[in-house]
Design a protein around this motif. Structure first.
Motif, PDB file in Angstrom:
ATOM      1  N   LYS A   1       0.837  -1.198   0.000  1.00 60.39           N
ATOM      2  CA  LYS A   1       0.000   0.000   0.000  1.00 60.39           C
ATOM      3  C   LYS A   1       0.872   1.250   0.000  1.00 60.39           C
ATOM      4  O   LYS A   1       1.967   1.251   0.565  1.00 60.39           O
ATOM      5  CB  LYS A   1      -0.898   0.021   1.241  1.00 60.39           C
ATOM      6  N   ASN A   2       0.359   2.325  -0.597  1.00 62.97           N
ATOM      7  CA  ASN A   2       1.095   3.587  -0.544  1.00 62.97           C
ATOM      8  C   ASN A   2       0.773   4.303   0.764  1.00 62.97           C
ATOM      9  O   ASN A   2      -0.094   3.886   1.531  1.00 62.97           O
ATOM     10  CB  ASN A   2       0.812   4.454  -1.779  1.00 62.97           C
ATOM     11  N   ARG A   3       1.462   5.386   1.028  1.00 61.82           N
ATOM     12  CA  ARG A   3       1.317   6.113   2.291  1.00 61.82           C
ATOM     13  C   ARG A   3      -0.128   6.569   2.535  1.00 61.82           C
ATOM     14  O   ARG A   3      -0.663   6.416   3.624  1.00 61.82           O
ATOM     15  CB  ARG A   3       2.272   7.308   2.309  1.00 61.82           C
ATOM     16  N   LEU A   4      -0.760   7.117   1.512  1.00 58.19           N
ATOM     17  CA  LEU A   4      -2.125   7.608   1.658  1.00 58.19           C
ATOM     18  C   LEU A   4      -3.094   6.471   1.993  1.00 58.19           C
ATOM     19  O   LEU A   4      -3.971   6.627   2.841  1.00 58.19           O
ATOM     20  CB  LEU A   4      -2.571   8.331   0.390  1.00 58.19           C
ATOM     21  N   GLN A   5      -2.936   5.314   1.348  1.00 64.50           N
ATOM     22  CA  GLN A   5      -3.787   4.163   1.639  1.00 64.50           C
ATOM     23  C   GLN A   5      -3.605   3.708   3.088  1.00 64.50           C
ATOM     24  O   GLN A   5      -4.569   3.349   3.758  1.00 64.50           O
ATOM     25  CB  GLN A   5      -3.472   3.006   0.696  1.00 64.50           C
ATOM     26  N   ARG A   6      -2.381   3.726   3.583  1.00 69.93           N
ATOM     27  CA  ARG A   6      -2.120   3.323   4.970  1.00 69.93           C
ATOM     28  C   ARG A   6      -2.742   4.312   5.951  1.00 69.93           C
ATOM     29  O   ARG A   6      -3.318   3.918   6.962  1.00 69.93           O
ATOM     30  CB  ARG A   6      -0.624   3.229   5.225  1.00 69.93           C
ATOM     31  N   LEU A   7      -2.596   5.604   5.661  1.00 66.75           N
ATOM     32  CA  LEU A   7      -3.136   6.630   6.561  1.00 66.75           C
ATOM     33  C   LEU A   7      -4.664   6.609   6.613  1.00 66.75           C
ATOM     34  O   LEU A   7      -5.258   6.942   7.631  1.00 66.75           O
ATOM     35  CB  LEU A   7      -2.645   8.018   6.141  1.00 66.75           C
ATOM     36  N   ASN A   8      -5.297   6.221   5.510  1.00 73.34           N
ATOM     37  CA  ASN A   8      -6.758   6.219   5.434  1.00 73.34           C
ATOM     38  C   ASN A   8      -7.382   4.863   5.720  1.00 73.34           C
ATOM     39  O   ASN A   8      -8.573   4.664   5.485  1.00 73.34           O
ATOM     40  CB  ASN A   8      -7.210   6.706   4.051  1.00 73.34           C
ATOM     41  N   ALA A   9      -6.605   3.950   6.249  1.00 80.24           N
ATOM     42  CA  ALA A   9      -7.108   2.599   6.521  1.00 80.24           C
ATOM     43  C   ALA A   9      -8.194   2.625   7.601  1.00 80.24           C
ATOM     44  O   ALA A   9      -8.153   3.429   8.530  1.00 80.24           O
ATOM     45  CB  ALA A   9      -5.957   1.699   6.963  1.00 80.24           C
ATOM     46  N   ASP A  10      -9.161   1.750   7.463  1.00 79.69           N
ATOM     47  CA  ASP A  10     -10.204   1.592   8.475  1.00 79.69           C
ATOM     48  C   ASP A  10      -9.622   0.905   9.708  1.00 79.69           C
ATOM     49  O   ASP A  10      -8.578   0.254   9.632  1.00 79.69           O
ATOM     50  CB  ASP A  10     -11.354   0.743   7.936  1.00 79.69           C
ATOM     51  N   GLN A  11     -10.332   1.006  10.820  1.00 77.31           N
ATOM     52  CA  GLN A  11      -9.918   0.357  12.068  1.00 77.31           C
ATOM     53  C   GLN A  11      -9.829  -1.157  11.851  1.00 77.31           C
ATOM     54  O   GLN A  11     -10.832  -1.803  11.605  1.00 77.31           O
ATOM     55  CB  GLN A  11     -10.928   0.691  13.167  1.00 77.31           C
ATOM     56  N   PRO A  12      -8.622  -1.739  11.919  1.00 78.65           N
ATOM     57  CA  PRO A  12      -8.483  -3.170  11.637  1.00 78.65           C
ATOM     58  C   PRO A  12      -8.597  -4.052  12.877  1.00 78.65           C
ATOM     59  O   PRO A  12      -8.531  -5.270  12.781  1.00 78.65           O
ATOM     60  CB  PRO A  12      -7.065  -3.263  11.074  1.00 78.65           C
ATOM     61  N   PHE A  13      -8.766  -3.468  14.056  1.00 74.83           N
ATOM     62  CA  PHE A  13      -8.748  -4.232  15.293  1.00 74.83           C
ATOM     63  C   PHE A  13     -10.088  -4.225  15.998  1.00 74.83           C
ATOM     64  O   PHE A  13     -10.895  -3.333  15.823  1.00 74.83           O
ATOM     65  CB  PHE A  13      -7.702  -3.655  16.260  1.00 74.83           C
ATOM     66  N   GLU A  14     -10.282  -5.234  16.818  1.00 74.89           N
ATOM     67  CA  GLU A  14     -11.424  -5.265  17.720  1.00 74.89           C
ATOM     68  C   GLU A  14     -10.936  -5.806  19.051  1.00 74.89           C
ATOM     69  O   GLU A  14      -9.949  -6.535  19.123  1.00 74.89           O
ATOM     70  CB  GLU A  14     -12.565  -6.108  17.162  1.00 74.89           C
ATOM     71  N   LEU A  15     -11.618  -5.448  20.093  1.00 75.74           N
ATOM     72  CA  LEU A  15     -11.265  -5.885  21.431  1.00 75.74           C
ATOM     73  C   LEU A  15     -12.018  -7.161  21.767  1.00 75.74           C
ATOM     74  O   LEU A  15     -13.209  -7.272  21.480  1.00 75.74           O
ATOM     75  CB  LEU A  15     -11.626  -4.788  22.430  1.00 75.74           C
ATOM     76  N   ILE A  16     -11.334  -8.097  22.365  1.00 77.14           N
ATOM     77  CA  ILE A  16     -11.980  -9.319  22.823  1.00 77.14           C
ATOM     78  C   ILE A  16     -12.808  -8.931  24.048  1.00 77.14           C
ATOM     79  O   ILE A  16     -12.275  -8.435  25.038  1.00 77.14           O
ATOM     80  CB  ILE A  16     -10.937 -10.393  23.174  1.00 77.14           C
ATOM     81  N   ASP A  17     -14.115  -9.111  23.961  1.00 82.34           N
ATOM     82  CA  ASP A  17     -15.047  -8.603  24.973  1.00 82.34           C
ATOM     83  C   ASP A  17     -14.680  -8.941  26.408  1.00 82.34           C
ATOM     84  O   ASP A  17     -14.685  -8.086  27.270  1.00 82.34           O
ATOM     85  CB  ASP A  17     -16.467  -9.084  24.694  1.00 82.34           C
ATOM     86  N   HIS A  18     -14.371 -10.171  26.669  1.00 85.43           N
ATOM     87  CA  HIS A  18     -14.153 -10.565  28.060  1.00 85.43           C
ATOM     88  C   HIS A  18     -12.857 -10.001  28.653  1.00 85.43           C
ATOM     89  O   HIS A  18     -12.645 -10.084  29.849  1.00 85.43           O
ATOM     90  CB  HIS A  18     -14.184 -12.090  28.206  1.00 85.43           C
ATOM     91  N   GLU A  19     -11.996  -9.399  27.848  1.00 83.64           N
ATOM     92  CA  GLU A  19     -10.759  -8.848  28.370  1.00 83.64           C
ATOM     93  C   GLU A  19     -10.795  -7.333  28.557  1.00 83.64           C
ATOM     94  O   GLU A  19      -9.842  -6.749  29.043  1.00 83.64           O
ATOM     95  CB  GLU A  19      -9.586  -9.238  27.474  1.00 83.64           C
ATOM     96  N   SER A  20     -11.886  -6.689  28.196  1.00 82.42           N
ATOM     97  CA  SER A  20     -11.944  -5.234  28.311  1.00 82.42           C
ATOM     98  C   SER A  20     -11.801  -4.765  29.759  1.00 82.42           C
ATOM     99  O   SER A  20     -11.234  -3.704  30.016  1.00 82.42           O
ATOM    100  CB  SER A  20     -13.223  -4.681  27.690  1.00 82.42           C
ATOM    101  N   GLU A  21     -12.269  -5.545  30.696  1.00 82.65           N
ATOM    102  CA  GLU A  21     -12.143  -5.160  32.107  1.00 82.65           C
ATOM    103  C   GLU A  21     -10.679  -5.165  32.558  1.00 82.65           C
ATOM    104  O   GLU A  21     -10.296  -4.410  33.451  1.00 82.65           O
ATOM    105  CB  GLU A  21     -12.978  -6.098  32.983  1.00 82.65           C
TER     106      GLU A  21
END
Length: 86
Positions: free
Chosen positions: A24-44
């Protein structure tokens, strides 16, 4: 002596990687969507903690910014980024 609790694997990729970051070029990297999610049971475990996000290569900082945003929304007190290469 300080003792640190280690919390690993609380954040993971929610998407299958369609293309490598190096393709990917720099602009594509900067405009990337959120690729992560939190595992629910570990948020605490994150609430009111200081978290260090480790990434192998710093290119645009997008990976650490996305992870930090997610961790702050989950209640982290402080998020620091550590990379090994630029």
């Amino acid at each position: 002596m300080k003792v640190f609790n280690q919390l690993t694997a609380s954040v993971h990729d929610k998407e299958k990687k369609e293309s490598r970051q190096s393709e990917k070029n720099r602009l594509q990297r900067l405009n990337a969507d959120q690729p992560f999610e939190l595992i629910d049971h570990e948020s605490e475990l994150i609430r009111q903690k200081t978290i260090v996000v480790v990434d192998d290569v710093y290119t645009t900082g997008t990976t650490i910014r996305h992870a930090a945003a997610l961790l702050y929304r989950a209640g982290a007190r402080c998020v620091k980024g550590l990379t090994f290469a630029r």
